[in-house]
Design a protein around this motif. Sequence first.
Motif, short mmCIF file in Angstrom:
data_model
loop_
_atom_site.label_atom_id
_atom_site.label_comp_id
_atom_site.label_asym_id
_atom_site.label_seq_id
_atom_site.Cartn_x
_atom_site.Cartn_y
_atom_site.Cartn_z
N LEU A 1 0.63 -1.25 -0.03
CA LEU A 1 -0.05 -0.10 -0.05
C LEU A 1 0.96 1.41 0.08
CD1 LEU A 1 -2.64 -1.03 2.56
CD2 LEU A 1 -3.18 -0.33 0.27
N CYS B 1 -11.09 -1.47 7.57
CA CYS B 1 -10.12 -2.64 7.76
C CYS B 1 -10.47 -3.86 8.36
CB CYS B 1 -8.61 -2.18 8.05
SG CYS B 1 -7.23 -3.32 8.07
N PRO B 2 -10.49 -5.01 7.86
CA PRO B 2 -10.78 -6.30 8.65
C PRO B 2 -9.72 -6.64 9.75
CG PRO B 2 -10.16 -6.93 6.50
CD PRO B 2 -10.18 -5.34 6.48
N VAL B 3 -8.52 -6.12 9.56
CA VAL B 3 -7.67 -6.83 10.56
C VAL B 3 -6.99 -5.58 11.42
CG1 VAL B 3 -6.91 -8.82 9.43
CG2 VAL B 3 -5.83 -6.60 8.85
N CYS C 1 -5.24 -2.78 10.81
CA CYS C 1 -3.56 -2.47 10.70
C CYS C 1 -3.43 -1.17 10.34
CB CYS C 1 -3.02 -3.40 9.71
SG CYS C 1 -3.70 -3.41 7.85
N ILE C 2 -4.60 -0.38 10.23
CA ILE C 2 -4.30 1.02 9.68
C ILE C 2 -4.72 1.91 11.10
CG2 ILE C 2 -5.08 3.07 8.58
CD1 ILE C 2 -5.97 1.23 6.17
N CYS D 1 -1.61 -6.69 7.22
CA CYS D 1 -2.41 -6.63 6.03
C CYS D 1 -2.65 -7.70 5.40
CB CYS D 1 -1.57 -5.54 5.19
SG CYS D 1 -2.68 -5.28 3.67
N CYS D 2 -3.92 -7.93 4.61
CA CYS D 2 -4.45 -9.29 4.25
C CYS D 2 -4.65 -9.02 2.79
CB CYS D 2 -5.44 -10.10 5.05
SG CYS D 2 -6.94 -9.10 5.00
N PHE D 3 -4.21 -7.85 2.54
CA PHE D 3 -4.25 -7.34 0.99
C PHE D 3 -5.66 -7.73 0.40
CE2 PHE D 3 0.02 -8.82 2.01
CZ PHE D 3 0.95 -7.65 1.72
N CYS D 4 -6.59 -7.35 1.30
CA CYS D 4 -8.06 -7.24 0.75
C CYS D 4 -8.39 -6.15 -0.13
CB CYS D 4 -9.06 -7.39 1.76
SG CYS D 4 -9.13 -5.88 2.77
N GLY D 5 -7.79 -5.23 -0.05
CA GLY D 5 -7.96 -3.93 -0.88
C GLY D 5 -9.15 -2.98 -0.35
N LEU D 6 -9.78 -3.36 0.72
CA LEU D 6 -11.07 -2.75 1.00
C LEU D 6 -10.75 -0.91 1.24
CD1 LEU D 6 -12.97 -5.31 3.27
CD2 LEU D 6 -13.37 -4.27 0.97
N CYS D 7 -9.58 -0.85 1.85
CA CYS D 7 -9.41 0.36 2.24
C CYS D 7 -9.23 1.34 1.08
CB CYS D 7 -8.12 0.53 3.17
SG CYS D 7 -6.79 -0.28 2.33
N MET E 1 -2.90 0.77 -4.05
CA MET E 1 -2.05 -0.65 -3.96
C MET E 1 -0.95 -0.33 -5.20
SD MET E 1 -2.86 -3.27 -1.94
CE MET E 1 -4.14 -3.93 -0.95
S1 SF4 Z 1 -5.81 -4.05 2.16
FE1 SF4 Z 1 -6.49 -2.39 3.55
S2 SF4 Z 1 -8.37 -2.88 4.32
FE2 SF4 Z 1 -7.25 -4.77 3.56
S3 SF4 Z 1 -6.05 -5.59 5.41
FE3 SF4 Z 1 -4.80 -4.34 4.06
S4 SF4 Z 1 -4.93 -2.35 5.13
FE4 SF4 Z 1 -6.70 -3.27 5.97
#
Ligand code: SF4
Length: 223
Positions: free
Chosen positions: A79, A96-98, A100-101, A135-141, A152
């Motif tokens: 990111l 953010c589901p985890v 991490c922000i 970060c689980c790289f879901c991209g939601l943010c 990203m």
């Molecule tokens: S991609 Fe964004 S929303 Fe998803 S886990 Fe990483 S920081 Fe959080």
Amino acid sequence: MIKKIGANSSYFGNITEAIQTSIHGLKLSIIHLKNALSKRRIGNDSFKKDGYFDPESSMVTLKYPEETLPVPDNGRYKLDLEIDDCIVCDKCAKVCPVDCIEIDPILSQDVIGETSDGTAKRIYAAKFDIDMAKCCFCGLCTYVCPTECLTMTKSYDFSELDMRELTYSFAEMSEEEVTAKKVLFEEAQEKKKAEKLKKDAEQSSKPSTSARPKFSPKVIKKK
Ligand code: SF4
Ligand code: SF4
């Protein structure tokens, strides 16, 4: 004619076969080395050309990290934040589901700037950390960001020896600035509180207009 491996069962036959297969293997290695050297000379992005990974005549590996495979535009990797365009709305942190922000916002009483798309900025970011180790790289943010300042990148190789190095800090305020802005915010809050108390006191000292008028019916006596 190529003889089958193991067809010679005699002592000297085995030696001859070993020499023949070694020479054959060496020839193959030399051909691949020659191809590799000529392919390397074409340029760093030669892997993008047709036949680069042809198993018979070409390269099967990349000269990483000088050469890297192209990644898709919609890939999800490291990111990045353009802090000047961030309005510190906190939407990314909330979605953010985890978790991490981490954002530490300080509200300003005035407009403090403008993003590149013309959105007014009213909140300072004392802290804006993203822990890429979580970060689980879901991209939601990146989807919820109203100013598209959180994106990203195509960078996927960012391993670190110390996991703490994977927390990226994007805030640019100095400690002194943070303290000063926090003091201003506290003062503004105190002022608002005092004004509200004053207003409430004034309201309670005024005669109540909502009280219902007393109704006393007139009794008319019959003559
Ligand atoms: S991609 Fe964004 S929303 Fe998803 S886990 Fe990483 S920081 Fe959080
Ligand atoms: S959603 Fe975008 S604008 Fe809002 S705090 Fe996150 S990065 Fe900044």
